[in-house]
Design a protein around this motif. Structure first.
Motif, mmCIF file in Angstrom:
data_model
loop_
_atom_site.group_PDB
_atom_site.id
_atom_site.type_symbol
_atom_site.label_atom_id
_atom_site.label_comp_id
_atom_site.label_asym_id
_atom_site.label_seq_id
_atom_site.Cartn_x
_atom_site.Cartn_y
_atom_site.Cartn_z
ATOM 1 N N GLU A 85 34.264 -21.085 3.810
ATOM 2 C CA GLU A 85 33.927 -21.485 2.442
ATOM 3 C C GLU A 85 34.847 -20.776 1.462
ATOM 4 O O GLU A 85 35.210 -19.615 1.647
ATOM 5 C CB GLU A 85 32.464 -21.147 2.121
ATOM 6 N N ASP A 87 35.128 -19.940 -2.682
ATOM 7 C CA ASP A 87 34.426 -19.900 -3.969
ATOM 8 C C ASP A 87 35.460 -19.626 -5.064
ATOM 9 O O ASP A 87 35.744 -18.469 -5.378
ATOM 10 C CB ASP A 87 33.368 -18.805 -3.949
ATOM 11 N N ARG A 92 36.526 -15.639 -4.126
ATOM 12 C CA ARG A 92 36.193 -15.023 -2.846
ATOM 13 C C ARG A 92 36.158 -16.097 -1.772
ATOM 14 O O ARG A 92 36.039 -17.297 -2.064
ATOM 15 C CB ARG A 92 34.843 -14.298 -2.919
ATOM 16 N N LEU A 94 34.435 -16.919 2.288
ATOM 17 C CA LEU A 94 33.472 -16.536 3.312
ATOM 18 C C LEU A 94 34.099 -16.776 4.671
ATOM 19 O O LEU A 94 34.577 -17.877 4.959
ATOM 20 C CB LEU A 94 32.185 -17.355 3.176
ATOM 21 N N SER A 95 34.120 -15.745 5.516
ATOM 22 C CA SER A 95 34.724 -15.874 6.841
ATOM 23 C C SER A 95 33.701 -15.579 7.930
ATOM 24 O O SER A 95 32.680 -14.920 7.692
ATOM 25 C CB SER A 95 35.912 -14.910 6.989
ATOM 26 N N ARG A 96 34.016 -16.091 9.130
ATOM 27 C CA ARG A 96 33.137 -15.879 10.276
ATOM 28 C C ARG A 96 33.976 -15.442 11.465
ATOM 29 O O ARG A 96 34.973 -16.080 11.803
ATOM 30 C CB ARG A 96 32.386 -17.165 10.615
ATOM 31 N N GLN A 103 29.477 -12.802 9.636
ATOM 32 C CA GLN A 103 30.027 -13.438 8.453
ATOM 33 C C GLN A 103 30.110 -12.441 7.306
ATOM 34 O O GLN A 103 29.349 -11.479 7.248
ATOM 35 C CB GLN A 103 29.170 -14.628 8.022
ATOM 36 N N TRP A 105 31.870 -12.020 2.917
ATOM 37 C CA TRP A 105 32.697 -12.465 1.811
ATOM 38 C C TRP A 105 33.840 -11.486 1.576
ATOM 39 O O TRP A 105 33.671 -10.268 1.714
ATOM 40 C CB TRP A 105 31.870 -12.578 0.529
#
Length: 457
Positions: A85, A87, A92, A94-96, A103, A105
């Motif tokens: 994701e 933003d 920022r 979002l990573s996994r 997960q 940010w």
């Protein structure tokens, strides 16, 4: 406090951008974080067919710079970590972590999107069966090599007849497979005009490759154990112990689309000359996920090539690092080979020109790559398009043997300079019997185009 640059994607564009930015700013001024969902960084996907064929001995030979080498330059490269994701308002991502599922940010001051392209994989029955392979990543290449070595038989079907398709057909022939290529196009290599594609088809069939055109694949039948056993069309089935997909790619921009970033007609991100995403001062994008300006037609197009990707990275890294650079556009130059046959094109083909509303003359000439009396001289076909009345060069296609493909660079330079075909005839090209006839084939085509323009008005 330093500035943080976040890069999504660690191949050509992403790592070229990170490396260039690091050259301009040290770690105290610029923190660089790179997220890569795969297992490798900075590798040549274009080299995978030649690795499969045996020209390249090992996957490591296709890696330009290792993960350890990047990290040694103060680049925080996080492998097997997917950004899920963006933003833009909060600046920022979002990573996994794909191994642990964790997960989190990460904030950014400068964001670079280098997400590349995704192979087209139509939702056909059996498309995900064992024995069906793509050739996008090094892992794909290794899986294919392993599959070829363990295949029960020697029948291979390549679905698609673009650059990757013809290169994979050669690789499979050289590995001793009986190869069938299936395409829905009228001829192989749809980036060529059909009359030039027919020459490619004739040469491929002379190499023992069965080329099936105007055929829509409807599915991949499987055996009881779930393995691919054939490729099916509306009329027949082609037995296959191995199926290789070479249908093409599309921009990997779903992440950008969900974030509301601007996309073009092909689905690629839209950027300015500095590769900054339009409307966003702190986001850049480059490589196979963007559209580029076609300098001949003046339109935006998706042209996924490693040459553009590396240049985009240099431009982006300069901009993020405080320097200045731009990417003005492309003329659509590409080349490939299948066994001894070389194929190249640049600029517009006939359908491209018609789509842009251009009126043109098309000429085709036959020549040789060396002086006709010199040993080893082989045929070469050059097709050239010139704009009606103005004589502006619009495009060139070449099919031939040793030394044919690189001649396209003459035309690429002429297109970039917006030369007329008459101006092309006056180019002072090198000559010696081992390398060219007195009149180079490109100049012969230009002379024919000049006559067509003069006659046709």
């Amino acid at each position: 406090m330093g500035v943080r640059m976040v890069v999504v994607g660690a191949d050509a564009t992403g790592m070229a951008a990170a490396s260039q930015a690091r050259r301009l700013r040290d770690a105290g001024e610029l923190e660089i974080v790179v997220f890569e969902k795969g297992r490798h960084s900075s590798y040549s996907a274009c080299g995978i067919p030649y690795w499969v064929a045996g020209d390249v001995a090992d996957a490591d030979d296709l890696i330009a710079r290792s993960v350890a080498e990047h990290r040694a330059r103060d680049i925080d490269l996080r492998m097997r970590t997917e950004v899920i994701e963006i933003d833009p308002v909060g600046r920022r991502v979002l990573s996994r972590d794909l191994d642990t599922g964790a997960q989190g940010w990460t904030g950014y001051d400068k964001l670079v999107l280098a997400t590349g392209a995704t192979p087209i994989r139509p939702p056909l029955p059996g498309i995900d069966a064992e024995g069906v392979y793509g050739v996008q990543t090094l892992d794909d290449g290794q899986a294919l090599i392993d599959g070829l070595e363990s295949a029960d038989g020697r029948a291979a079907v390549v679905v698609g007849a673009g650059y990757i398709g013809v290169e994979m057909a050669e690789a499979l022939v050289r590995r001793g497979f009986e190869v069938t290529m299936v395409t829905r196009g009228a001829q192989p290599m749809s980036t060529l005009d059909p009359d030039m594609g027919a020459r490619v088809r004739e040469a491929m069939e002379g190499m023992g490759i069965r080329v099936v055109c105007d055929a829509e694949v409807t599915g991949i039948p499987t055996s009881q154990d779930g393995k691919a056993r054939a490729v099916a069309t509306a009329d027949t089935e082609f037995p296959a112990d191995v199926v290789v997909l070479g249908i093409g790619v599309e921009p990997a921009t779903e992440l950008a689309r969900r974030a509301g970033l601007p996309l073009g007609e092909s689905g690629g991100l839209l950027t300015d000359l500095a590769q900054r995403v339009r409307g966003y001062d702190d986001i850049w994008a480059g490589g196979d996920c963007v559209e580029v300006l076609d300098l001949v037609s003046g339109t935006m197009r998706h042209i996924p090539l490693g040459t553009h990707a590396n240049k985009h990275g240099q431009v982006i890294g300069s901009g993020v690092g405080g320097g200045y650079a731009t990417f003005p556009g492309v003329v659509g130059t590409a080349m490939s080979k299948v066994c001894d046959l070389e194929v190249a094109r640049t600029g517009l083909g006939e359908d491209d020109a018609r789509r842009e509303g251009l009126q043109f003359h098309a000429v085709t000439i036959e020549s040789t790559g060396r002086a006709g009396y010199f040993p080893g001289a082989k045929p070469m076909t050059v097709k050239m398009l010139a704009e009606r009345r103005t004589g502006r060069l619009l495009g060139v296609q070449i099919v031939g043997y040793t030394g044919a493909a690189k001649r396209i660079d003459i035309a690429a330079v002429a297109l970039t300079a917006r030369m007329t075909v008459e101006q092309v005839t006056a180019l002072d090209l090198g000559y010696a019997p081992p390398f060219s006839p007195v009149w180079d084939p490109v100049l012969v085509a230009a002379r024919a185009a000049v006559r067509a323009v003069a006659k046709g008005g």
